[in-house]
Design an enzyme around this catalytic site. Structure first.
Site, short mmCIF file in Angstrom:
data_model
loop_
_atom_site.label_atom_id
_atom_site.label_comp_id
_atom_site.label_asym_id
_atom_site.label_seq_id
_atom_site.Cartn_x
_atom_site.Cartn_y
_atom_site.Cartn_z
NE ARG A 122 -9.65 2.57 -6.45
CZ ARG A 122 -8.93 1.50 -6.75
NH1 ARG A 122 -8.43 1.35 -7.97
NH2 ARG A 122 -8.69 0.56 -5.85
CD GLU A 141 -6.22 -1.68 -7.63
OE1 GLU A 141 -6.80 -1.45 -6.56
OE2 GLU A 141 -6.43 -1.03 -8.67
CG HIS A 186 -1.86 1.15 1.29
ND1 HIS A 186 -3.09 1.13 0.66
CD2 HIS A 186 -1.76 2.37 1.88
CE1 HIS A 186 -3.72 2.28 0.88
NE2 HIS A 186 -2.93 3.05 1.61
CB VAL A 187 1.93 3.56 -2.62
CG1 VAL A 187 2.70 4.87 -2.74
CG2 VAL A 187 2.76 2.40 -3.16
CB THR A 188 -0.05 6.08 2.09
OG1 THR A 188 -0.91 7.13 2.48
CG2 THR A 188 0.94 5.81 3.23
#
Length: 249
Positions: free
Chosen positions: A96, A199, A61-63
């Site tokens: 989404r 994903e 998870h990129v944040t």
């Protein structure tokens, strides 16, 4: 079993798991034979390695750092949460929100993870965030301002949905649960063995205690992440400083 300090699965990091040089091939003289007839087979899930499965893998998870601070205060990654730095464009958010998992839940209600640490979307983001998928905030952010959270799939439970591409795209196919997701992953292997577009959606909330490794770009960001976890009263996970994964592709 050896473990990669950079957050990669075993065997995928050339630093922690250096590859052996190939053995020299000796020339062998053989008689010339007529070519044999070959049968072209369509790749199926059975063509994937027997060890390929979701269980036992890590997902990513990129944040943004500013968003991580809020996540640390909440103690968990939460689906449908509004990030402090929203890197997705309004169009992406709408797609989404309207896309649905097999049980009818909105994709936006899940916490999204990449199957690959060098996922296509992350490559786009760290290379300038060009295109309609990204917001102005994404284009203004530096790659070093992001962190990558690696979470074992086993820590997410069975309420997960595998997407064989961008979860907001019309052509993406979904599979609910770890077992069905594994079969979909094995089928995807035939066309995308690196899973750079896939994903895994988790119902959440995903506690930060489930994070195995946080990968950061430099020592300064490492210290910031440590301070965030300490201020929130959370145990600090392993933090790997690995600049290459934050460099533009």
């Amino acid at each position: 079993m050896a473990e990669c300090i950079h957050g990669f699965d075993e065997g995928l990091c050339d630093v922690c798991f250096p590859r052996k040089a190939p053995e020299p091939v000796r020339a062998v003289r053989t008689a010339v034979r007529a070519p044999r007839a070959t049968t072209v087979r369509t790749p199926t899930a059975s063509a994937a390695p027997a060890t390929l499965r979701l269980a036992g893998r890590r997902v990513f998870h990129v944040t943004h750092l500013r968003t991580l601070e809020s996540i640390a205060l909440d103690g968990a990654l939460v689906g449908a949460a509004v990030p402090d730095v929203d890197v997705s464009s309004a169009t992406t958010r709408e797609l989404r929100a309207t896309a649905t998992a097999p049980d009818g839940r909105s994709v936006a209600d899940f916490v999204s993870f990449f199957l690959a640490q060098d996922a296509s979307r992350w490559e786009e983001l760290r290379s300038g965030a060009e295109g309609a998928h990204w917001s102005d905030a994404a284009r203004a952010a530096k790659p070093t301002e992001f962190v990558i959270l690696a979470v074992p799939v086993d820590a997410l439970g069975d309420d997960v949905v595998f997407a064989d591409g961008d979860a907001g795209a019309v052509a993406t196919r979904f599979a609910a649960g770890v077992e069905a997701g594994t079969q979909a992953l094995r089928r995807l292997h035939a066309s995308d063995p690196d899973f750079r577009d896939a994903e895994l959606l988790a119902a959440g909330p995903v506690p930060l205690g489930a994070v195995a490794i946080v990968t950061v770009a430099n020592d300064r960001v490492r210290d910031e992440v440590r301070a965030m976890f300490a201020s929130a009263g959370l145990p600090t996970p392993r933090i790997a400083v690995y600049p290459p994964v934050f460099q533009p592709a």
